[in-house]
Design an enzyme around this catalytic site. Structure first.
Site, mmCIF file in Angstrom:
data_model
loop_
_atom_site.group_PDB
_atom_site.id
_atom_site.type_symbol
_atom_site.label_atom_id
_atom_site.label_comp_id
_atom_site.label_asym_id
_atom_site.label_seq_id
_atom_site.Cartn_x
_atom_site.Cartn_y
_atom_site.Cartn_z
ATOM 1 C CG ASP A 38 -14.500 4.279 52.592
ATOM 2 O OD1 ASP A 38 -15.087 4.962 53.460
ATOM 3 O OD2 ASP A 38 -14.056 4.760 51.536
ATOM 4 C CG ASP A 224 -13.611 7.133 48.198
ATOM 5 O OD1 ASP A 224 -14.468 7.982 48.486
ATOM 6 O OD2 ASP A 224 -13.452 6.076 48.839
HETATM 7 C C1 RX0 Z 1 -17.539 0.674 46.019
HETATM 8 O O1 RX0 Z 1 -18.580 0.392 46.955
HETATM 9 C C2 RX0 Z 1 -19.194 1.581 47.336
HETATM 10 C C3 RX0 Z 1 -20.195 1.305 48.492
HETATM 11 C C4 RX0 Z 1 -21.432 2.168 48.290
HETATM 12 C C5 RX0 Z 1 -21.189 3.607 48.767
HETATM 13 C C6 RX0 Z 1 -22.501 4.413 48.731
HETATM 14 O O2 RX0 Z 1 -22.838 4.537 47.348
HETATM 15 C C7 RX0 Z 1 -23.625 3.699 49.479
HETATM 16 C C8 RX0 Z 1 -24.641 3.181 48.708
HETATM 17 C C9 RX0 Z 1 -25.720 2.521 49.323
HETATM 18 C C10 RX0 Z 1 -25.791 2.413 50.711
HETATM 19 C C11 RX0 Z 1 -24.761 2.947 51.498
HETATM 20 C C12 RX0 Z 1 -23.669 3.582 50.914
HETATM 21 C C13 RX0 Z 1 -22.645 4.071 51.841
HETATM 22 C C14 RX0 Z 1 -22.891 5.218 52.609
HETATM 23 C C15 RX0 Z 1 -21.930 5.663 53.527
HETATM 24 C C16 RX0 Z 1 -20.748 4.930 53.728
HETATM 25 C C17 RX0 Z 1 -20.507 3.785 52.947
HETATM 26 C C18 RX0 Z 1 -21.448 3.342 52.031
HETATM 27 C C19 RX0 Z 1 -22.340 5.874 49.269
HETATM 28 C C20 RX0 Z 1 -23.614 6.681 49.056
HETATM 29 C C21 RX0 Z 1 -23.424 8.110 49.638
HETATM 30 C C22 RX0 Z 1 -22.198 8.785 49.011
HETATM 31 N N1 RX0 Z 1 -21.079 7.907 49.241
HETATM 32 C C23 RX0 Z 1 -20.117 8.212 50.180
HETATM 33 O O3 RX0 Z 1 -20.089 9.244 50.808
HETATM 34 C C24 RX0 Z 1 -19.020 7.193 50.444
HETATM 35 C C25 RX0 Z 1 -17.634 7.699 50.016
HETATM 36 C C26 RX0 Z 1 -16.755 6.696 50.687
HETATM 37 N N2 RX0 Z 1 -15.401 7.195 50.870
HETATM 38 C C27 RX0 Z 1 -17.421 6.376 52.022
HETATM 39 O O4 RX0 Z 1 -16.688 6.977 53.073
HETATM 40 C C28 RX0 Z 1 -18.816 6.929 51.931
HETATM 41 C C29 RX0 Z 1 -21.191 6.587 48.566
#
Ligand code: RX0
Length: 339
Positions: A38, A224
């Site tokens: 990330d 990002d």
């Molecule tokens: C490409 O792969 C993406 C991974 C999925 C990210 C994500 O979709 C997710 C989905 C399901 C479960 C957990 C998480 C997730 C949640 C927190 C950290 C990492 C993954 C995040 C959902 C919430 C908003 N978002 C971010 O803020 C993210 C923004 C990023 N910079 C992080 O710091 C947090 C993306």
């Protein structure tokens, strides 16, 4: 083992074009974890063996067990990291972390409080922040900084390929130390990071079709790898949706009539003297649910208050189209056409 020709590849898994993650190990003997690499954060955390049974999300994922690792070093300092979705809390530990075959002794967090939403939907276990040390919680030296200080990489860069087709194997690739010519074509175009210490650049505008509609006076674009989609200021996103004839769903997403998808305009991001355009193939997620087709638009509204905002976040669906090189040596980002 020093990586071959100074580069270290890690294959990534693509889950439904929305989650991309790869495998690392922590401890001796190796305990394996799937993590999101990330660029929007700079800390490493994985679920902890001492996570309380109250947290379902811990028990549906791999958990680090310090008592089983011969190279574990106790730390115990409290840890909390804030994401847009809420925060993850735990405590710090130190152990040997192996990324792409490169071992580093790394301070990381064992998560003991992992919110069910959204982590019960995570196909990965934790997050490995690839951001600059400036954004690391508790001033912990990030993994990539530890790897750079070993001088085993040909270049102080890392590159990301995200496949656009979930059936494509591998679903993506992280390369430490260089780029992978198998996944990009044409030359790279570079732009300096807006301020040292963040993977963000100055964007000169956003066009829909032939008209530049947003960010005309310049704005910030965050590149990002940990975001699934593209986000923009709510005001711009609502105009964009009206322009493409998208309708808002109850829970805030937007959909378009699947029969009209092929008529949708390109959306172009003006970065560093180049226009990076996405066609409807890049920004429409075509899903079939209960036999009917749902075409959702993968732009989301997110308002970040000044001075950081207003910002656009260019996430996985942008990176899937434009192979991205993150250059710590020169504090710049490079894009090339992804294959
Ligand atoms: C490409 O792969 C993406 C991974 C999925 C990210 C994500 O979709 C997710 C989905 C399901 C479960 C957990 C998480 C997730 C949640 C927190 C950290 C990492 C993954 C995040 C959902 C919430 C908003 N978002 C971010 O803020 C993210 C923004 C990023 N910079 C992080 O710091 C947090 C993306």
């Amino acid at each position: 083992p020093s990586p071959k020709n100074g580069t270290a590849p890690t294959p990534l898994i693509n889950y439904l074009d929305t989650q991309y993650f790869g495998e690392i190990s922590i401890g001796s003997p190796a305990q394996m974890f799937n993590v999101v690499f990330d660029t929007g954060s700079a800390n490493l955390w994985v679920p902890s063996h001492s996570c309380s049974p109250l947290y379902t999300a811990c028990f549906t994922h791999n958990r680090y067990d310090a008592s089983k690792s011969l190279t574990h070093i106790y730390n115990g300092t409290g840890f909390s990291i804030q994401y847009a979705s809420g925060n993850v809390r735990g405590f710090l530990s130190e152990d040997v972390v192996v990324v792409g075959g490169i071992p580093v002794v790394q301070v990381f967090a064992e998560a003991t409080a992992l919110p069910a939403i959204p982590f019960i939907f995570a196909k990965f276990d934790g997050v490995l922040g690839m951001g600059y040390p400036d954004v690391a919680i508790d001033g912990i030296t990030p993994v990539f900084d530890r790897i750079m200080s070993q001088h085993v990489l040909k270049q102080n860069v890392f590159s990301v390929y995200y496949s656009r087709d979930p059936t494509h194997i591998p679903g993506g690739e992280l390369v430490l130390g260089g780029t992978d010519p198998n996944y990009h074509t044409g030359s790279f175009h570079y732009m300096n990071t807006k301020e040292k210490g963040k993977w963000e650049v100055v964007m000169k505008g956003v066009s829909v079709g032939a008209d530049m509609l947003f960010c005309m006076n310049g704005c910030t674009a965050v590149i990002d790898t940990g975001s699934s989609y593209i986000t923009g200021p709510a005001s711009s996103i609502s105009i964009l949706m009206k322009t493409i004839g998208a309708v808002e769903l109850a829970e805030g997403g937007y959909t378009v009539n699947c029969n009209l998808v092929k008529l949708l305009p390109t959306v172009a991001f003006h970065l560093g003297g180049q226009e990076y355009s996405l066609t409807e193939e890049d920004y429409i997620l075509w899903q079939s649910e209960f036999g009917e087709d749902i075409c959702s638009v993968t732009f989301k509204a997110l308002d970040v208050p000044p001075p950081t905002g207003p910002i656009w976040i260019l996430g996985a669906n942008f990176i899937a189209r434009y192979y991205t090189e993150f250059d710590r040596g020169n504090n710049r980002i490079g894009f090339a056409q992804a294959i």
